[in-house]
Design an enzyme around this catalytic site. Structure first.
Site, PDB file in Angstrom:
ATOM      1  N   ASP A  18       0.831  -1.216   0.000  1.00  0.00           N
ATOM      2  CA  ASP A  18       0.000   0.000   0.000  1.00  0.00           C
ATOM      3  C   ASP A  18       0.863   1.263   0.000  1.00  0.00           C
ATOM      4  O   ASP A  18       1.974   1.262   0.535  1.00  0.00           O
ATOM      5  CB  ASP A  18      -0.925  -0.023   1.224  1.00  0.00           C
ATOM      6  N   ASN A  20       1.147   3.507  -2.934  1.00  0.00           N
ATOM      7  CA  ASN A  20       1.615   3.983  -4.250  1.00  0.00           C
ATOM      8  C   ASN A  20       1.094   5.390  -4.571  1.00  0.00           C
ATOM      9  O   ASN A  20       1.820   6.233  -5.104  1.00  0.00           O
ATOM     10  CB  ASN A  20       1.130   3.056  -5.374  1.00  0.00           C
ATOM     11  N   HIS A  35       1.705   3.877  -9.142  1.00  0.00           N
ATOM     12  CA  HIS A  35       1.425   2.457  -9.409  1.00  0.00           C
ATOM     13  C   HIS A  35       2.518   1.844 -10.289  1.00  0.00           C
ATOM     14  O   HIS A  35       2.891   0.682 -10.103  1.00  0.00           O
ATOM     15  CB  HIS A  35       0.062   2.289 -10.080  1.00  0.00           C
ATOM     16  N   ARG A  69     -12.519   2.235  -7.733  1.00  0.00           N
ATOM     17  CA  ARG A  69     -11.725   3.440  -8.040  1.00  0.00           C
ATOM     18  C   ARG A  69     -12.093   3.979  -9.425  1.00  0.00           C
ATOM     19  O   ARG A  69     -12.726   3.261 -10.219  1.00  0.00           O
ATOM     20  CB  ARG A  69     -10.238   3.091  -7.991  1.00  0.00           C
ATOM     21  N   LEU A 129      10.664 -21.406  -4.647  1.00  0.00           N
ATOM     22  CA  LEU A 129       9.637 -20.779  -3.824  1.00  0.00           C
ATOM     23  C   LEU A 129       8.421 -20.448  -4.678  1.00  0.00           C
ATOM     24  O   LEU A 129       8.492 -20.477  -5.910  1.00  0.00           O
ATOM     25  CB  LEU A 129      10.149 -19.512  -3.133  1.00  0.00           C
ATOM     26  N   SER A 190      -7.761  -4.916   5.245  1.00  0.00           N
ATOM     27  CA  SER A 190      -8.376  -4.629   3.940  1.00  0.00           C
ATOM     28  C   SER A 190      -8.692  -5.898   3.145  1.00  0.00           C
ATOM     29  O   SER A 190      -8.427  -5.990   1.952  1.00  0.00           O
ATOM     30  CB  SER A 190      -7.498  -3.685   3.106  1.00  0.00           C
TER      31      SER A 190
HETATM   32  C1  IPE Z   1      -5.294  -2.603  -0.034  1.00  0.00           C
HETATM   33  O1  IPE Z   1      -5.041  -1.248  -0.186  1.00  0.00           O
HETATM   34  C2  IPE Z   1      -5.262  -3.283  -1.371  1.00  0.00           C
HETATM   35  C3  IPE Z   1      -3.951  -3.375  -1.993  1.00  0.00           C
HETATM   36  C4  IPE Z   1      -2.819  -2.916  -1.545  1.00  0.00           C
HETATM   37  C5  IPE Z   1      -3.941  -4.071  -3.242  1.00  0.00           C
HETATM   38  P1  IPE Z   1      -6.222  -0.183  -0.282  1.00  0.00           P
HETATM   39  O2  IPE Z   1      -5.565   1.133  -0.418  1.00  0.00           O
HETATM   40  O3  IPE Z   1      -7.180  -0.581  -1.331  1.00  0.00           O
HETATM   41  O4  IPE Z   1      -6.929  -0.355   1.126  1.00  0.00           O
HETATM   42  P2  IPE Z   1      -7.833   0.660   1.954  1.00  0.00           P
HETATM   43  O5  IPE Z   1      -8.878   1.187   1.015  1.00  0.00           O
HETATM   44  O6  IPE Z   1      -6.925   1.748   2.444  1.00  0.00           O
HETATM   45  O7  IPE Z   1      -8.378  -0.153   3.072  1.00  0.00           O
HETATM   46  C1  IPE Z   2      -1.796   0.357  -3.303  1.00  0.00           C
HETATM   47  O1  IPE Z   2      -1.576   1.713  -3.353  1.00  0.00           O
HETATM   48  C2  IPE Z   2      -2.071  -0.240  -4.651  1.00  0.00           C
HETATM   49  C3  IPE Z   2      -3.480  -0.573  -4.897  1.00  0.00           C
HETATM   50  C4  IPE Z   2      -4.423  -0.538  -4.009  1.00  0.00           C
HETATM   51  C5  IPE Z   2      -3.841  -0.977  -6.241  1.00  0.00           C
HETATM   52  P1  IPE Z   2      -2.755   2.776  -3.235  1.00  0.00           P
HETATM   53  O2  IPE Z   2      -3.230   3.132  -4.592  1.00  0.00           O
HETATM   54  O3  IPE Z   2      -3.825   2.310  -2.324  1.00  0.00           O
HETATM   55  O4  IPE Z   2      -1.977   4.001  -2.595  1.00  0.00           O
HETATM   56  P2  IPE Z   2      -2.526   5.021  -1.524  1.00  0.00           P
HETATM   57  O5  IPE Z   2      -3.020   4.231  -0.358  1.00  0.00           O
HETATM   58  O6  IPE Z   2      -3.627   5.802  -2.180  1.00  0.00           O
HETATM   59  O7  IPE Z   2      -1.342   5.872  -1.186  1.00  0.00           O
HETATM   60 MG    MG Z   3      -4.152   2.520  -0.336  1.00  0.00          MG
END
Ligand code: IPE
Ligand code: IPE
Ligand code: MG
Length: 237
Positions: A18, A20, A35, A69, A129, A190
């Site tokens: 998480d 990005n 991303h 999203r 692995l 999550s």
């Molecule tokens: C969890 O991150 C999903 C992934 C990293 C793929 P999210 O950014 O979607 O989670 P929430 O919305 O903060 O719970």
């Molecule tokens: C995680 O990064 C990747 C996905 C959920 C696809 P985020 O896109 O959730 O990044 P933040 O949480 O908004 O910084």
């Molecule tokens: Mg996130």
């Protein structure tokens, strides 16, 4: 940070990659820039991870809720998955890594389904692995799918226990995650591996995924090795 040889290693590490979006925002760039960096980092991380001789790594790349999203972001992430598969397979074959998918492929575009299938096929016989990529994965949806399969197979309810149920999950045959890491400063699961993480050791870090490097992973392993796991029992005297 140096890891001593005697450190107790997990058998299965699960990571919620998480942060990005925030990584990109800090640089005044669009979210997809983050991303892209996150996807490249995942590739590098897999390559680096191979040296630890930990048999299972599960990476959360896209949740069943991430479809909510904006369409442009979802499409951008799907494109990144597609673009990165080939190089990931190359690394996997160099390092003898088997690539596996966690999640429901049905909602993914047809070309990605095919490419993902090819990637799994191409690494099927690798033995060092297993790296699970969780894409269109949700823990609740996994549990519901398992219950449906059990019912479709008319398995008598008396035979349904935790062991049998586990065999209907995407992680069939794998040990549960011992160490569960979440980058990006949120303290929640999550919907990732919610069944399998019942007794996982949780490790949360504010570091954003594209910045989570070897040094940070070593720190997580070191902290993990000091945790005392009791699984509901009592510590041994
Ligand atoms: C969890 O991150 C999903 C992934 C990293 C793929 P999210 O950014 O979607 O989670 P929430 O919305 O903060 O719970
Ligand atoms: C995680 O990064 C990747 C996905 C959920 C696809 P985020 O896109 O959730 O990044 P933040 O949480 O908004 O910084
Ligand atoms: Mg996130």
């Amino acid at each position: 940070m140096k890891l001593s040889k005697e450190i107790k290693l997990p058998r299965h590490v699960a990571i919620i990659m998480d942060g990005n979006g925030r990584w990109a925002k800090k640089r005044h760039k669009p979210r997809l820039f983050g991303h892209r960096q996150g996807a490249l980092h995942a590739r590098d991380f897999i390559e680096m991870f191979a040296q630890y001789k930990i048999p299972y790594l599960s990476l959360y790349a896209f949740s069943t809720e991430n479809w909510n999203r904006p369409i442009a972001e979802v499409q951008g992430i799907l494109k990144l998955l597609e673009d990165n598969l080939e190089e990931t397979v190359k690394i996997a074959n160099e390092k003898n890594i088997r690539i596996n998918h966690l999640g429901n492929p049905d909602r993914l575009p047809r070309n990605i389904q095919l490419k993902a299938k090819e990637a799994l096929e191409a690494t099927r016989n690798n033995t060092a692995l297993t790296v699970n990529i969780a894409f269109n994965y949700g823990g609740r949806s996994e549990i519901v799918a398992a219950a449906r399969k059990i019912m479709d197979e008319h398995i008598p309810s008396d035979d349904v226990d935790e062991n049998l149920f586990s065999r209907y999950l995407y992680t069939n045959g794998m040990p549960d995650p011992d160490l569960f890491i979440r980058t990006g400063d949120e303290m929640r699961l999550s919907n990732f591996l919610i069944w399998q993480a019942a007794y996982a050791e949780l490790y949360f870090t504010p570091i954003l995924w594209p910045d989570f490097g070897k040094h940070d992973f070593d720190k997580a392993l070191k902290i993990y090795s000091k945790r005392q796991r009791r699984f509901g029992g009592l510590e041994s005297l």
